[in-house]
Design a protein around this motif. Structure first.
Motif, PDB file in Angstrom:
ATOM      1  N   SER A 280      16.996 100.858  60.534  1.00 17.36           N
ATOM      2  CA  SER A 280      15.697 100.808  59.855  1.00 17.36           C
ATOM      3  C   SER A 280      15.863 100.798  58.345  1.00 17.36           C
ATOM      4  N   LYS A 281      16.779 101.601  57.842  1.00 19.45           N
ATOM      5  CA  LYS A 281      17.031 101.598  56.393  1.00 19.45           C
ATOM      6  C   LYS A 281      17.592 100.257  55.933  1.00 19.45           C
ATOM      7  N   TYR A 282      18.438  99.650  56.754  1.00 18.86           N
ATOM      8  CA  TYR A 282      18.980  98.339  56.404  1.00 18.86           C
ATOM      9  C   TYR A 282      17.883  97.284  56.387  1.00 18.86           C
ATOM     10  N   ALA A 283      16.965  97.339  57.362  1.00 14.29           N
ATOM     11  CA  ALA A 283      15.843  96.401  57.387  1.00 14.29           C
ATOM     12  C   ALA A 283      14.977  96.570  56.147  1.00 14.29           C
TER      13      ALA A 283
ATOM     14  N   LEU B 111      10.019  84.469  58.184  1.00 12.35           N
ATOM     15  CA  LEU B 111       9.707  85.046  59.485  1.00 12.35           C
ATOM     16  C   LEU B 111      10.899  85.004  60.424  1.00 12.35           C
ATOM     17  N   LYS B 112      11.658  83.897  60.399  1.00 13.83           N
ATOM     18  CA  LYS B 112      12.840  83.791  61.251  1.00 13.83           C
ATOM     19  C   LYS B 112      13.900  84.806  60.858  1.00 13.83           C
ATOM     20  N   THR B 113      13.906  85.234  59.614  1.00 17.69           N
ATOM     21  CA  THR B 113      14.893  86.197  59.155  1.00 17.69           C
ATOM     22  C   THR B 113      14.475  87.631  59.456  1.00 17.69           C
TER      23      THR B 113
ATOM     24  N   GLY C  27      14.446  93.758  53.236  1.00 18.12           N
ATOM     25  CA  GLY C  27      13.078  93.415  52.852  1.00 18.12           C
ATOM     26  C   GLY C  27      12.827  93.613  51.366  1.00 18.12           C
ATOM     27  N   ALA C  28      13.364  94.689  50.802  1.00 11.60           N
ATOM     28  CA  ALA C  28      13.206  94.932  49.365  1.00 11.60           C
ATOM     29  C   ALA C  28      13.940  93.875  48.546  1.00 11.60           C
TER      30      ALA C  28
ATOM     31  N   ASP D  37      13.651  88.996  45.158  1.00 21.86           N
ATOM     32  CA  ASP D  37      14.043  87.599  44.991  1.00 21.86           C
ATOM     33  C   ASP D  37      12.838  86.662  45.000  1.00 21.86           C
ATOM     34  N   SER D  38      11.885  86.916  45.875  1.00 27.48           N
ATOM     35  CA  SER D  38      10.753  86.000  46.032  1.00 27.48           C
ATOM     36  C   SER D  38       9.661  86.177  44.987  1.00 27.48           C
TER      37      SER D  38
END
Length: 89
Positions: A38-41, A5-7, A45-46, A51-52
């Motif tokens: 927006s594309k970078y966000a 969330l902080k990221t 996120g992807a 990774d997760s």
């Protein structure tokens, strides 16, 4: 979850603010910076999702913090992702 969330909350909030601020300006189209952000966000996120959830057996944070080559590759990939997102807007 708290680190996540902080990221992502500030990055997502900045993207929404940038898109919202440029929506009504001029001919109603978005600015290239807002679209690139927006594309970078979405790209960050992807990468976090992969990774997760898809590569659970690898502790990426531990590897990046202990291996300087992994850290350099991670930073280079992050910079290239940002450059591609902002240049292709």
């Amino acid at each position: 979850m708290k680190d996540t969330l902080k990221t992502f909350v500030p990055l997502l909030a900045l993207s929404v603010i940038a898109l919202g601020a440029t929506l009504g300006v001029g001919d109603g189209s978005f600015s290239t910076f807002a679209v690139g952000l927006s594309k970078y966000a979405l790209a960050v996120g992807a990468a976090w999702f992969v990774d997760s959830y898809l590569i659970k057996e690898v502790n990426t944070r531990e590897i990046i913090s202990t291996n300087p080559i992994a850290y350099a590759l991670f930073m280079a990939a992050n910079i290239l992702t940002a450059a591609l997102c902002f240049s292709q807007s």
